[in-house]
Scaffold this active site. Structure first.
Site, PDB file in Angstrom:
ATOM      1  N   SER A 233     -15.796  -2.468  15.712  1.00 40.01           N
ATOM      2  CA  SER A 233     -14.916  -1.638  16.536  1.00 40.01           C
ATOM      3  C   SER A 233     -14.083  -2.484  17.495  1.00 40.01           C
ATOM      4  CB  SER A 233     -15.755  -0.651  17.348  1.00 40.01           C
ATOM      5  OG  SER A 233     -16.479  -1.348  18.338  1.00 40.01           O
ATOM      6  N   SER A 234     -12.971  -1.915  17.948  1.00 44.59           N
ATOM      7  CA  SER A 234     -12.099  -2.603  18.902  1.00 44.59           C
ATOM      8  C   SER A 234     -12.847  -2.860  20.209  1.00 44.59           C
ATOM      9  CB  SER A 234     -10.844  -1.774  19.177  1.00 44.59           C
ATOM     10  OG  SER A 234     -10.198  -1.470  17.959  1.00 44.59           O
ATOM     11  N   VAL A 236     -16.146  -3.337  20.790  1.00 46.12           N
ATOM     12  CA  VAL A 236     -17.081  -4.472  20.693  1.00 46.12           C
ATOM     13  C   VAL A 236     -16.291  -5.765  20.470  1.00 46.12           C
ATOM     14  CG1 VAL A 236     -19.015  -5.458  19.407  1.00 46.12           C
ATOM     15  CG2 VAL A 236     -18.962  -3.004  19.864  1.00 46.12           C
ATOM     16  N   GLU A 254     -11.771  -8.745  13.287  1.00 45.46           N
ATOM     17  CA  GLU A 254     -11.185  -7.768  12.366  1.00 45.46           C
ATOM     18  C   GLU A 254     -11.681  -6.403  12.827  1.00 45.46           C
ATOM     19  OE1 GLU A 254     -10.862  -5.204   9.785  1.00 45.46           O
ATOM     20  OE2 GLU A 254     -12.071  -6.334   8.337  1.00 45.46           O
ATOM     21  N   CYS A 288     -11.637   0.395   7.678  1.00 41.72           N
ATOM     22  CA  CYS A 288     -10.739   0.048   8.785  1.00 41.72           C
ATOM     23  C   CYS A 288      -9.291   0.233   8.337  1.00 41.72           C
ATOM     24  CB  CYS A 288     -11.010  -1.362   9.279  1.00 41.72           C
ATOM     25  SG  CYS A 288     -10.801  -2.561   7.991  1.00 41.72           S
TER      26      CYS A 288
HETATM   27  C1  UN1 Z   1     -12.698  -2.794   6.067  1.00 43.46           C
HETATM   28  O1  UN1 Z   1     -12.790  -1.567   6.049  1.00 43.46           O
HETATM   29  O2  UN1 Z   1     -13.248  -3.466   6.987  1.00 43.46           O
HETATM   30  O3  UN1 Z   1      -8.209  -3.041   2.027  1.00 43.46           O
HETATM   31  C2  UN1 Z   1     -12.041  -3.616   5.015  1.00 43.46           C
HETATM   32  C3  UN1 Z   1      -9.250  -2.397   1.902  1.00 43.46           C
HETATM   33  C4  UN1 Z   1     -10.513  -3.141   1.535  1.00 43.46           C
HETATM   34  C5  UN1 Z   1     -11.132  -3.771   2.730  1.00 43.46           C
HETATM   35  C6  UN1 Z   1     -11.369  -2.870   3.907  1.00 43.46           C
HETATM   36  N1  UN1 Z   1     -10.192  -4.143   0.542  1.00 43.46           N
HETATM   37  O4  UN1 Z   1      -9.299  -1.183   2.071  1.00 43.46           O
END
Ligand code: UN1
Length: 519
Positions: A233-234, A236, A254, A288
């Site tokens: 999460s942003s 953390v 990330e 994400c």
């Molecule tokens: C994530 O959710 O942390 O591009 C990564 C995508 C995947 C990776 C997601 N290859 O949706």
């Protein structure tokens, strides 16, 4: 079948305090135990970093092409175990099996890319400003890398860190999510045994977030960690960035996303709907890169919304071993948080996509559901139309099966709305107009832009990462991640036999500045 999992330090399984044991359960059938877990405490993390430090020099001394061969072996053994690993992913976090197989494929792709990097890891030769002197650059491993990952991609995203970090000659301590420890233990075994890694080169720590944070802080203070990789999460991420900064270390972060999809008047609406369904509701919206808000031109809004609503109502939700668009939430914590997000729906919104909102149960059924909804944590897909720019749903990541819809009048407004939440991971535009593609690309804050493709599903060898609340500008994957796991060293070698001073002992040619061509 359930398995026992513990931390592994320098090749030795290490059980944690007896009172800390817990079960990792199947979110599609919460009565089913996938693993009995014995997590460690903060001292476990410190011990793992010490083991990694101890193994560091010998691993860095292994020639890079030999490390590349280890990566090749890991790729092969993952491929040979693809179905078993994918089944475990589906059982432990509820990801539909077809997607879980894709996730395992992403590890193999990552290995395929980095096995050859062992024979490159290029440095440069650079001309010197003086004669009889040569300049060079080398990539050095950073040292001990601490990797802390989420469980929505319990094996693929970790491999984006582990594989290049190991290839570059680092030793690693990996802490997988506390809700995907069995996947963590399985990938750990595949990497260490499949790659034939010496003990201590990769270490596994099972622990909860706060314990890990305390352990990381202690290890940083002792000078045992040289790089941190974090996916989560942003909130953390910003704590980790602050912590590493205090020790003059940098983290590869990330983080979350509020990923927009702009649908323009020239868009192929059926294609856009298909993508909105996949990226909004695939993985139950728990990537994400999942779609946050569709920003659709007002002239095609009604048509788009009607088709999106229809496609969503027809989508199959349920047993992740079946043919479904999505299965359960990752775990209880995610289910509860999703209920909070549903509480952000306002009277000025209209809600579409299913027969109800909230949890799917026998009492609140969903047409076409496969399996027993009461056995797990399943949620109705929710489309929220009529978002305003100050709505909580518009401004915040809402990890789960919910997609917002709003409208725009001109592309400039669409780009402003797309950037407004302040994230910047992935984005998408549906258009037939090249000028709109490039205006969007230039204006959007996201690290990743899809044209006539969904916000999720990035390929494993392009730079992956975000800006703003989505990360600190670091990029994973492909050749770009090498800058995370190596540090450049420059070397100059003067063999002139004298001290040639840079900037001072440099020959200058004499130009004739008044020279002109004659007609
Ligand atoms: C994530 O959710 O942390 O591009 C990564 C995508 C995947 C990776 C997601 N290859 O949706």
């Amino acid at each position: 079948m359930s398995r026992n999992v513990t931390s592994v330090i320098a090749g030795t399984p290490v059980a944690g305090p007896a009172g800390a044991r817990y079960s990792s359960t199947n979110p599609a059938r919460t009565s089913e135990v996938v693993a009995d877990v014995s997590p460690g405490d903060a001292s476990t993390f410190a011990a793992a970093t010490r083991a990694a430090r101890q193994a560091g020099q010998a691993w860095a001394d292994v020639p890079a092409p030999v490390r590349g061969r280890a990566i090749a072996h890991i790729g092969r053994v993952v491929e040979a175990n693809a179905e078993a690993l994918a089944r475990l992913v589906t059982r432990e976090i509820g990801k539909p099996y077809a997607e879980a197989l894709g996730e395992v494929r992403e590890i193999v792709d990552t290995c395929d890319f980095f096995l050859g990097e062992g024979r490159r890891l290029y440095g440069q030769t650079v001309p010197s400003e003086m004669p009889d002197k040569q300049l060079f650059t080398f990539r050095n491993p950073v040292g001990v890398v601490a990797v802390i990952t989420a469980g929505n991609f319990p094996v693929a995203v970790p491999s984006w860190y582990l594989i290049p970090a190991l290839l570059c000659g680092n030793t690693v301590v990996w802490k997988p999510a506390d809700y995907s420890p069995a996947c963590g233990a399985a990938l750990f075994d595949l990497v260490t045994r499949g790659g034939g890694l010496p003990d201590g080169v990769l270490n596994l720590v099972l622990a909860d977030g706060e314990t890990t944070f305390a352990g990381l802080e202690g290890a940083l203070a002792e000078g045992l960690v040289d790089k941190v990789g974090f996916t989560g999460s942003s909130a953390v991420g910003s704590r980790i960035g602050e912590l590493t900064g205090r020790y003059l270390q940098s983290a590869c972060l990330e983080l979350g996303g509020k990923n927009p999809m702009v649908v323009t008047p020239s868009a192929d609406l059926d294609l856009a709907v298909e993508a909105a369904l996949f990226s909004g509701f695939g993985t139950a919206g728990q990537r994400c890169t999942s779609l946050g808000t569709v920003i659709v031109h007002e002239s095609v809004h009604d048509d788009f919304l009607a088709r999106f609503d229809k496609a969503t109502r027809q989508a199959t939700v349920g047993d992740p071993f079946g043919d479904v668009v999505y299965g359960p939430m990752l775990g209880e914590k995610f289910a509860q948080r999703f209920e909070d997000y549903l509480g952000w729906i306002q009277p000025h919104h209209s809600v579409l996509g299913s027969t109800a909102t909230g949890r799917i149960t026998a009492a609140s059924p969903r047409e076409g559901f496969t399996g027993d909804p009461d056995a797990g944590m399943f949620y109705h897909p929710t489309i929220v139309d009529g978002l305003r720019e100050d709505d909580a749903i518009f401004l915040n990541e809402t990890f789960g099966p919910i997609v917002g819809v709003t409208t725009y009048r001109d592309l400039r407004e669409a780009i402003r709305l797309a950037n407004l939440p302040g994230y910047g991971l992935s984005s998408s535009v549906y258009t037939d107009e090249p000028a709109e593609v490039f205006a969007f690309r230039r204006g959007i804050s996201a690290g990743m832009v899809s044209v006539n493709n969904s916000t999720s599903g990035a390929e494993a060898h392009l730079p992956f990462g975000g800006n703003g609340k989505s990360g600190n500008g670091s990029r994973q994957s492909g050749m770009w991640v090498l800058d995370q796991f190596t540090r450049w060293q420059s070397m100059n070698w003067d063999y002139s036999g004298r001290l040639q001073k840079a900037q001072m002992d440099v020959t200058e040619l004499t130009p004739n500045e008044s020279f002109r061509l004659t007609d």
